[in-house]
Design a protein around this motif. Structure first.
Motif, PDB file in Angstrom:
ATOM      1  N   LEU A  90     -11.782  -4.365  -0.964  1.00  0.00           N
ATOM      2  CA  LEU A  90     -11.107  -5.170   0.055  1.00  0.00           C
ATOM      3  C   LEU A  90     -11.086  -4.521   1.437  1.00  0.00           C
ATOM      4  CD1 LEU A  90      -8.034  -6.562  -1.916  1.00  0.00           C
ATOM      5  CD2 LEU A  90     -10.330  -7.512  -1.711  1.00  0.00           C
ATOM      6  N   LEU A  91     -11.154  -3.207   1.484  1.00  0.00           N
ATOM      7  CA  LEU A  91     -11.064  -2.520   2.775  1.00  0.00           C
ATOM      8  C   LEU A  91     -12.061  -3.049   3.819  1.00  0.00           C
ATOM      9  CD1 LEU A  91      -9.493  -0.288   4.253  1.00  0.00           C
ATOM     10  CD2 LEU A  91     -11.222   1.345   3.445  1.00  0.00           C
ATOM     11  N   PRO A  92     -13.303  -3.353   3.437  1.00  0.00           N
ATOM     12  CA  PRO A  92     -14.252  -3.858   4.444  1.00  0.00           C
ATOM     13  C   PRO A  92     -13.894  -5.218   5.035  1.00  0.00           C
ATOM     14  CG  PRO A  92     -15.425  -2.996   2.529  1.00  0.00           C
ATOM     15  CD  PRO A  92     -13.986  -3.080   2.151  1.00  0.00           C
ATOM     16  N   ILE A  93     -13.032  -5.978   4.364  1.00  0.00           N
ATOM     17  CA  ILE A  93     -12.687  -7.306   4.890  1.00  0.00           C
ATOM     18  C   ILE A  93     -11.299  -7.328   5.539  1.00  0.00           C
ATOM     19  CG2 ILE A  93     -14.259  -8.538   3.349  1.00  0.00           C
ATOM     20  CD1 ILE A  93     -11.850  -9.290   1.616  1.00  0.00           C
ATOM     21  N   ILE A  94     -10.728  -6.149   5.755  1.00  0.00           N
ATOM     22  CA  ILE A  94      -9.472  -6.028   6.501  1.00  0.00           C
ATOM     23  C   ILE A  94      -9.802  -5.575   7.924  1.00  0.00           C
ATOM     24  CG2 ILE A  94      -7.190  -4.954   6.610  1.00  0.00           C
ATOM     25  CD1 ILE A  94      -7.615  -6.647   4.111  1.00  0.00           C
ATOM     26  N   ARG A  95      -9.292  -6.265   8.914  1.00  0.00           N
ATOM     27  CA  ARG A  95      -9.628  -5.922  10.303  1.00  0.00           C
ATOM     28  C   ARG A  95      -9.113  -4.535  10.644  1.00  0.00           C
ATOM     29  NH1 ARG A  95      -5.236  -5.836  13.593  1.00  0.00           N
ATOM     30  NH2 ARG A  95      -3.437  -7.132  13.058  1.00  0.00           N
ATOM     31  N   LYS A  96      -9.753  -3.904  11.604  1.00  0.00           N
ATOM     32  CA  LYS A  96      -9.263  -2.626  12.116  1.00  0.00           C
ATOM     33  C   LYS A  96      -7.879  -2.833  12.730  1.00  0.00           C
ATOM     34  CE  LYS A  96     -13.654  -0.287  12.960  1.00  0.00           C
ATOM     35  NZ  LYS A  96     -14.439  -1.190  12.084  1.00  0.00           N
ATOM     36  N   GLY A  97      -6.964  -1.991  12.370  1.00  0.00           N
ATOM     37  CA  GLY A  97      -5.579  -2.170  12.789  1.00  0.00           C
ATOM     38  C   GLY A  97      -4.780  -3.026  11.828  1.00  0.00           C
ATOM     39  N   GLY A  98      -5.455  -3.593  10.828  1.00  0.00           N
ATOM     40  CA  GLY A  98      -4.789  -4.410   9.827  1.00  0.00           C
ATOM     41  C   GLY A  98      -4.057  -3.561   8.793  1.00  0.00           C
ATOM     42  N   PHE A  99      -3.300  -4.226   7.936  1.00  0.00           N
ATOM     43  CA  PHE A  99      -2.439  -3.533   6.981  1.00  0.00           C
ATOM     44  C   PHE A  99      -2.758  -3.924   5.545  1.00  0.00           C
ATOM     45  CE2 PHE A  99      -0.174  -3.149  10.898  1.00  0.00           C
ATOM     46  CZ  PHE A  99       0.549  -1.962  10.806  1.00  0.00           C
ATOM     47  N   ILE A 100      -2.633  -2.934   4.664  1.00  0.00           N
ATOM     48  CA  ILE A 100      -2.691  -3.166   3.224  1.00  0.00           C
ATOM     49  C   ILE A 100      -1.379  -2.656   2.637  1.00  0.00           C
ATOM     50  CG2 ILE A 100      -3.862  -2.614   1.060  1.00  0.00           C
ATOM     51  CD1 ILE A 100      -6.400  -2.082   2.699  1.00  0.00           C
ATOM     52  N   LEU A 101      -0.700  -3.482   1.869  1.00  0.00           N
ATOM     53  CA  LEU A 101       0.498  -3.076   1.149  1.00  0.00           C
ATOM     54  C   LEU A 101       0.149  -2.971  -0.321  1.00  0.00           C
ATOM     55  CD1 LEU A 101       3.066  -5.591   2.725  1.00  0.00           C
ATOM     56  CD2 LEU A 101       2.144  -3.500   3.717  1.00  0.00           C
ATOM     57  N   ALA A 102       0.507  -1.885  -0.958  1.00  0.00           N
ATOM     58  CA  ALA A 102       0.239  -1.700  -2.383  1.00  0.00           C
ATOM     59  C   ALA A 102       1.559  -1.521  -3.117  1.00  0.00           C
ATOM     60  CB  ALA A 102      -0.669  -0.497  -2.611  1.00  0.00           C
ATOM     61  N   ASP A 103       1.781  -2.352  -4.114  1.00  0.00           N
ATOM     62  CA  ASP A 103       3.054  -2.341  -4.839  1.00  0.00           C
ATOM     63  C   ASP A 103       2.985  -1.419  -6.062  1.00  0.00           C
ATOM     64  OD1 ASP A 103       5.674  -3.041  -5.172  1.00  0.00           O
ATOM     65  OD2 ASP A 103       5.279  -4.968  -6.124  1.00  0.00           O
ATOM     66  N   ASN A 104       4.162  -1.006  -6.524  1.00  0.00           N
ATOM     67  CA  ASN A 104       4.318  -0.241  -7.775  1.00  0.00           C
ATOM     68  C   ASN A 104       3.699   1.151  -7.725  1.00  0.00           C
ATOM     69  OD1 ASN A 104       3.495  -3.381  -9.014  1.00  0.00           O
ATOM     70  ND2 ASN A 104       5.546  -2.557  -9.288  1.00  0.00           N
ATOM     71  N   THR A 105       3.668   1.766  -6.554  1.00  0.00           N
ATOM     72  CA  THR A 105       2.964   3.042  -6.435  1.00  0.00           C
ATOM     73  C   THR A 105       3.805   4.246  -6.862  1.00  0.00           C
ATOM     74  OG1 THR A 105       3.502   2.976  -4.062  1.00  0.00           O
ATOM     75  CG2 THR A 105       1.278   2.309  -4.717  1.00  0.00           C
ATOM     76  N   LEU A 106       5.031   4.017  -7.305  1.00  0.00           N
ATOM     77  CA  LEU A 106       5.801   5.079  -7.963  1.00  0.00           C
ATOM     78  C   LEU A 106       5.921   4.823  -9.463  1.00  0.00           C
ATOM     79  CD1 LEU A 106       8.630   5.763  -5.340  1.00  0.00           C
ATOM     80  CD2 LEU A 106       6.463   6.965  -5.680  1.00  0.00           C
ATOM     81  N   TRP A 107       5.684   3.595  -9.859  1.00  0.00           N
ATOM     82  CA  TRP A 107       5.534   3.202 -11.280  1.00  0.00           C
ATOM     83  C   TRP A 107       6.671   3.738 -12.159  1.00  0.00           C
ATOM     84  CZ3 TRP A 107       3.565  -0.880 -12.797  1.00  0.00           C
ATOM     85  CH2 TRP A 107       3.010  -1.076 -14.066  1.00  0.00           C
ATOM     86  N   ASP A 108       7.902   3.354 -11.767  1.00  0.00           N
ATOM     87  CA  ASP A 108       9.106   3.774 -12.499  1.00  0.00           C
ATOM     88  C   ASP A 108       9.239   5.290 -12.601  1.00  0.00           C
ATOM     89  OD1 ASP A 108      10.439   1.403 -13.002  1.00  0.00           O
ATOM     90  OD2 ASP A 108       9.348   0.995 -14.850  1.00  0.00           O
TER      91      ASP A 108
END
Length: 210
Positions: free
Chosen positions: A145-163
């Motif tokens: 997905l990174l190539p289709i996100i504009r420069k300066g755009g944001f990616i949010l990733a959920d569950n990155t502490l995983w309880d």
């Protein structure tokens, strides 16, 4: 203590509204793992982040019951769209009526399929993405997905502490925990992006494309 704090937090932020309340309740009654839905606190955060970032096109990986898609759509400016993908086709019977019956249905495009495969085929450059799908393949999804996100755009990733399992040796053989750990390590060392992990609910990583 955590339940008490959660109740306190939710009583001191904007209400989720009746429709989202009913959706969250139905999610927990009728679906396995109902707590996977974003819920009141995270839902209000997602809406506010959208209002801050002002994206026109949002990509969501993992629709589940549609709660987070609706929250993000609430924050969109006129003409904005959330393109949300759910890989589990058995989810559609529950989710589609809730999305199509929501007050923001015209801002949401719901599809069954693998976002990492299907989203690049849309020919859209996204301003923001929310990754909340299969934890075992977070890294592969991110790279697709990174190539289709504009420069300066944001990616949010959920569950990155995983309880908290990310730091617990008891989960050293758990594929989902290993997937999250691998993702966190990749993001921490990726010079293409800025990143910060918020210890909200199950961990939410904010990533900005440089």
């Amino acid at each position: 203590m955590t339940d008490t704090l959660d109740q306190y937090l939710c009583s001191h932020i904007d209400p989720e509204g009746d429709y989202l309340y009913r959706l969250y309740r139905a999610t927990n009654i009728y679906l396995l793992h109902g707590r996977m839905a974003s819920g009141h606190l995270q839902g209000r955060l997602l809406k506010m982040l959208v209002e801050m970032i002002r994206p026109m096109n949002i990509l969501e990986v993992g629709t589940f019951s549609g709660y987070s898609a609706i929250c993000m759509a609430e924050g969109l400016p006129e003409g904005g769209k959330v393109y949300t993908f759910e890989i589990n086709d058995e989810q559609e019977e529950f989710t589609r009526p809730w999305i199509e019956g929501s007050p923001v249905a015209d801002r949401i495009v719901f599809s069954i399929g693998d976002a990492a495969v299907e989203a690049p085929r849309l020919g859209i450059t996204f301003d923001m993405a929310f990754i909340d799908g299969d934890k075992r393949t977070y890294v592969e999804t991110y790279e697709a997905l990174l190539p289709i996100i504009r420069k300066g755009g944001f990616i949010l990733a959920d569950n990155t502490l995983w309880d908290g399992h990310v730091t617990d040796p008891a989960y050293d053989r758990d594929p989902q925990t290993l997937g999250i750990r691998r993702f966190n390590d990749v993001i921490a060392n990726d010079s293409r992006v800025e990143k910060v992990i918020l210890p909200l609910r199950d961990g939410l990583t904010l990533i900005r494309v440089r």
